[in-house]
Scaffold this motif. Structure first.
Motif, mmCIF file in Angstrom:
data_model
loop_
_atom_site.group_PDB
_atom_site.id
_atom_site.type_symbol
_atom_site.label_atom_id
_atom_site.label_comp_id
_atom_site.label_asym_id
_atom_site.label_seq_id
_atom_site.Cartn_x
_atom_site.Cartn_y
_atom_site.Cartn_z
ATOM 1 N N ASN A 164 0.831 -1.201 0.000
ATOM 2 C CA ASN A 164 0.000 0.000 0.000
ATOM 3 C C ASN A 164 0.871 1.257 0.000
ATOM 4 O OD1 ASN A 164 -1.875 1.991 0.404
ATOM 5 N ND2 ASN A 164 -2.716 1.144 2.294
ATOM 6 N N GLY A 165 0.986 1.864 -1.177
ATOM 7 C CA GLY A 165 1.682 3.141 -1.299
ATOM 8 C C GLY A 165 0.715 4.254 -1.651
ATOM 9 N N ALA A 166 -0.578 4.030 -1.383
ATOM 10 C CA ALA A 166 -1.608 5.008 -1.766
ATOM 11 C C ALA A 166 -1.526 6.264 -0.906
ATOM 12 C CB ALA A 166 -2.993 4.385 -1.652
ATOM 13 N N GLU A 167 -1.412 6.078 0.400
ATOM 14 C CA GLU A 167 -1.398 7.204 1.353
ATOM 15 C C GLU A 167 -2.471 8.228 0.983
ATOM 16 O OE1 GLU A 167 2.057 9.051 4.010
ATOM 17 O OE2 GLU A 167 2.290 9.511 1.891
ATOM 18 N N CYS A 168 -3.731 7.788 1.124
ATOM 19 C CA CYS A 168 -4.854 8.585 0.626
ATOM 20 C C CYS A 168 -5.341 9.655 1.601
ATOM 21 C CB CYS A 168 -6.006 7.655 0.267
ATOM 22 S SG CYS A 168 -6.560 6.603 1.631
ATOM 23 N N VAL A 228 4.680 -2.285 -10.372
ATOM 24 C CA VAL A 228 4.266 -1.024 -9.747
ATOM 25 C C VAL A 228 3.079 -0.490 -10.535
ATOM 26 C CG1 VAL A 228 4.973 1.282 -9.017
ATOM 27 C CG2 VAL A 228 6.652 -0.580 -9.049
ATOM 28 N N GLN A 229 1.955 -0.303 -9.853
ATOM 29 C CA GLN A 229 0.704 0.066 -10.529
ATOM 30 C C GLN A 229 0.225 1.443 -10.083
ATOM 31 O OE1 GLN A 229 -1.352 -1.501 -12.939
ATOM 32 N NE2 GLN A 229 -2.300 0.522 -12.811
ATOM 33 N N LEU A 230 -0.182 2.240 -11.062
ATOM 34 C CA LEU A 230 -0.701 3.582 -10.797
ATOM 35 C C LEU A 230 -2.186 3.500 -10.438
ATOM 36 C CD1 LEU A 230 0.548 6.417 -10.842
ATOM 37 C CD2 LEU A 230 -0.296 6.675 -13.179
ATOM 38 N N LEU A 231 -2.589 4.272 -9.422
ATOM 39 C CA LEU A 231 -3.974 4.296 -8.948
ATOM 40 C C LEU A 231 -4.540 5.710 -9.061
ATOM 41 C CD1 LEU A 231 -3.373 2.350 -5.616
ATOM 42 C CD2 LEU A 231 -4.369 1.384 -7.702
ATOM 43 N N HIS A 232 -5.843 5.814 -9.273
ATOM 44 C CA HIS A 232 -6.502 7.113 -9.209
ATOM 45 C C HIS A 232 -6.395 7.654 -7.787
ATOM 46 C CE1 HIS A 232 -8.311 8.267 -12.953
ATOM 47 N NE2 HIS A 232 -8.808 7.064 -13.146
ATOM 48 N N GLN A 237 -8.633 5.056 -0.998
ATOM 49 C CA GLN A 237 -7.889 4.135 -1.858
ATOM 50 C C GLN A 237 -6.956 3.221 -1.059
ATOM 51 O OE1 GLN A 237 -7.700 2.451 -4.982
ATOM 52 N NE2 GLN A 237 -7.714 4.481 -5.916
ATOM 53 N N GLY A 238 -6.449 3.723 0.074
ATOM 54 C CA GLY A 238 -5.508 2.934 0.870
ATOM 55 C C GLY A 238 -6.165 1.938 1.804
ATOM 56 N N SER A 239 -7.491 1.924 1.874
ATOM 57 C CA SER A 239 -8.192 0.928 2.677
ATOM 58 C C SER A 239 -7.904 -0.456 2.104
ATOM 59 C CB SER A 239 -9.700 1.207 2.657
ATOM 60 O OG SER A 239 -10.437 0.090 3.062
ATOM 61 N N GLU A 240 -7.672 -1.416 2.984
ATOM 62 C CA GLU A 240 -7.229 -2.746 2.567
ATOM 63 C C GLU A 240 -8.137 -3.370 1.507
ATOM 64 O OE1 GLU A 240 -5.030 -5.957 5.213
ATOM 65 O OE2 GLU A 240 -7.179 -5.994 5.586
ATOM 66 N N LYS A 241 -9.427 -3.402 1.774
ATOM 67 C CA LYS A 241 -10.349 -4.060 0.854
ATOM 68 C C LYS A 241 -10.469 -3.308 -0.475
ATOM 69 C CE LYS A 241 -13.124 -6.484 4.317
ATOM 70 N NZ LYS A 241 -14.472 -6.737 4.869
#
Length: 438
Positions: A164-168, A228-232, A237-241
């Motif tokens: 998890n590198g989202a850090e939303c 390594v995948q880019l996310l919106h 977004q960083g929530s596990e589920k």
């Protein structure tokens, strides 16, 4: 690259610009450090030192008491001053080991004996024991013991290891800086996990408001099986589920765990901790903390010794306490408001936010207008307005029937509510009552 995401959720004002470019600074504490024995989900530790003992950096001072527990280690060298109950940012008093820092930072002499060789002899069981003894938990804030996640049942196959590198959360940039400054350790730590989960696919998910981190991690991952995948950029977004859905298009069924769909999810700094534990014998004694908000004269990302006082961190960041209207440990969406700054930094302290009057909503709650906006944004597909009504009236059977225990307390409902209803607080209280009854 295609940007992946999940259903529902909200878009926020992220306010990350103040610290996104601030490199991690090492902050050394003053004399007294406080180590609560409950810094993780599960059973508290049992102190194994006594008043007057000399301890080293990395020395175990709290022994895990059960499977759902991890040890606590000293982050400084010095003398055990006392063992007594102290307040923590959770708002409860906890049994704490208090250490007088001698400023020498002498490491435990046997620390290197805990190093593991990453070869064919490194078994899953040996790795899990190393991770447990290092006190590694979910460093994103959840503090779930990592060895418990890795202790997968024999009938469960691990198909994905997701990082998890989202850090939303708004304001927070500690994980962003970890990827930029400790990116190689993230890759190496993830490679160690792949060494024992050989059939798993490894994916690091990063939101598109951190393109420098995405490009840096992509470069580092070249020549490895790691994707390594880019996310919106969308909350949560960083929530596990929701990270699992974004990266694998699989939904974790109600009442089930990520492993039930073949997934393990870890925070980027937790993976760094794996690398350091296995290759250097280092337990968790520090964490990266973002200090931000309108009352902070020197916004920063700090490497802080666990046990350091919040007061010292605020002084280092030159916080004008007279301007602070709300002080939050963690992010503004899921963090905890605190009233006492003489409390210690713990493994789950990802940030300290010092918000001014301009940054805090002044509107008072009013009656629900039944607009349905909370339902439209709930990432768990719940009915927050109905859950709050059941919670307020003490109708706990109805609360359970409406799947209230599935709420992740992300705050999307409260954020979007035009009536400013305190929905999350009500749901959280009801969940606590139900757990206590059980």
């Amino acid at each position: 690259m295609k940007r992946l995401t999940f259903k529902k959720g909200i878009h926020l004002n992220y306010h990350k610009e103040a610290t996104a470019d601030k490199k991690i600074e090492l902050m050394l504490p003053n004399k007294e450090l406080v180590f609560p024995m409950s810094q993780h989900i599960g059973a508290p530790c049992v102190p194994i030192v006594k008043k007057g003992d000399y301890v080293y950096v990395g020395q175990k001072i709290g022994q895990a008491d059960g499977f759902m527990s991890v040890p606590i280690h000293s982050s400084v060298s010095g003398i055990v001053k006392t063992i007594e109950t102290r307040m923590t940012f959770k708002g409860v008093r906890d049994n704490c080991v208090v250490i007088e820092n001698d400023g020498l930072y002498e490491e435990e002499p046997q620390m290197k004996e805990h190093i593991k060789q990453v070869d064919e002899n490194l078994t899953k069981e040996a790795l899990i024991e190393c991770i447990k003894e290092a006190g590694i938990v979910g460093m994103g804030g959840a503090t779930f013991p990592m060895h418990v996640k890795l202790s997968t049942p024999p009938d469960k196959k691990v198909s994905y290891i997701l990082v998890n590198g989202a850090e939303c959360e708004p304001y927070l940039t500690s994980d962003h800086r970890v990827m930029l400054e400790y990116g190689e350790e993230v890759i190496k730590g993830l490679s160690i996990l792949l060494h024992v989960f050989k059939e798993a696919q490894a994916i690091i998910g990063i939101e598109d408001n951190k393109m420098d981190a995405f490009e840096h991690m992509t470069q580092l991952a070249k020549g490895t099986p790691i994707k390594v995948q880019l996310l919106h950029t969308k909350y949560p977004q960083g929530s596990e589920k929701h990270l699992i859905y974004s990266l694998t298009q699989q939904e974790v069924p109600s009442g089930k765990l990520p492993i039930d769909v073949g997934c393990l999810v870890h925070n980027v700094d937790s993976v760094v901790a794996v690398y350091r534990a296995v290759t250097k014998g280092q337990p968790v004694t520090r964490r990266i903390v973002t200090v931000a908000g309108g009352a902070v004269k020197k916004p920063c990302n700090l490497e802080v010794k666990i046990g350091t006082s919040f007061r010292e961190v605020l002084e280092y960041a030159e916080v004008d306490l007279e301007k602070v209207i709300k002080l939050i440990a963690g992010g503004p969406m899921m963090g905890v408001a605190i009233s006492d700054i003489d409390i210690p930094i713990m493994k789950g302290t990802s940030a300290i936010l010092c918000l001014t009057e301009e940054e805090v909503s002044k509107e008072k709650p009013s009656s629900c207008i039944r607009c349905g906006k909370c339902i439209d944004v709930c990432p768990m597909k719940l009915m927050p307005n109905a859950l709050q009504k059941s919670a307020i009236n003490g109708h706990y059977d109805a609360f359970l029937n409406k799947h209230g225990m599935e709420c992740i307390e992300c705050g999307c409902c409260a954020y979007t509510c035009p009536a400013k209803r305190e929905i999350v607080q009500s749901i959280r209280t009801a969940k606590s009552v139900i757990r206590n009854k059980k």
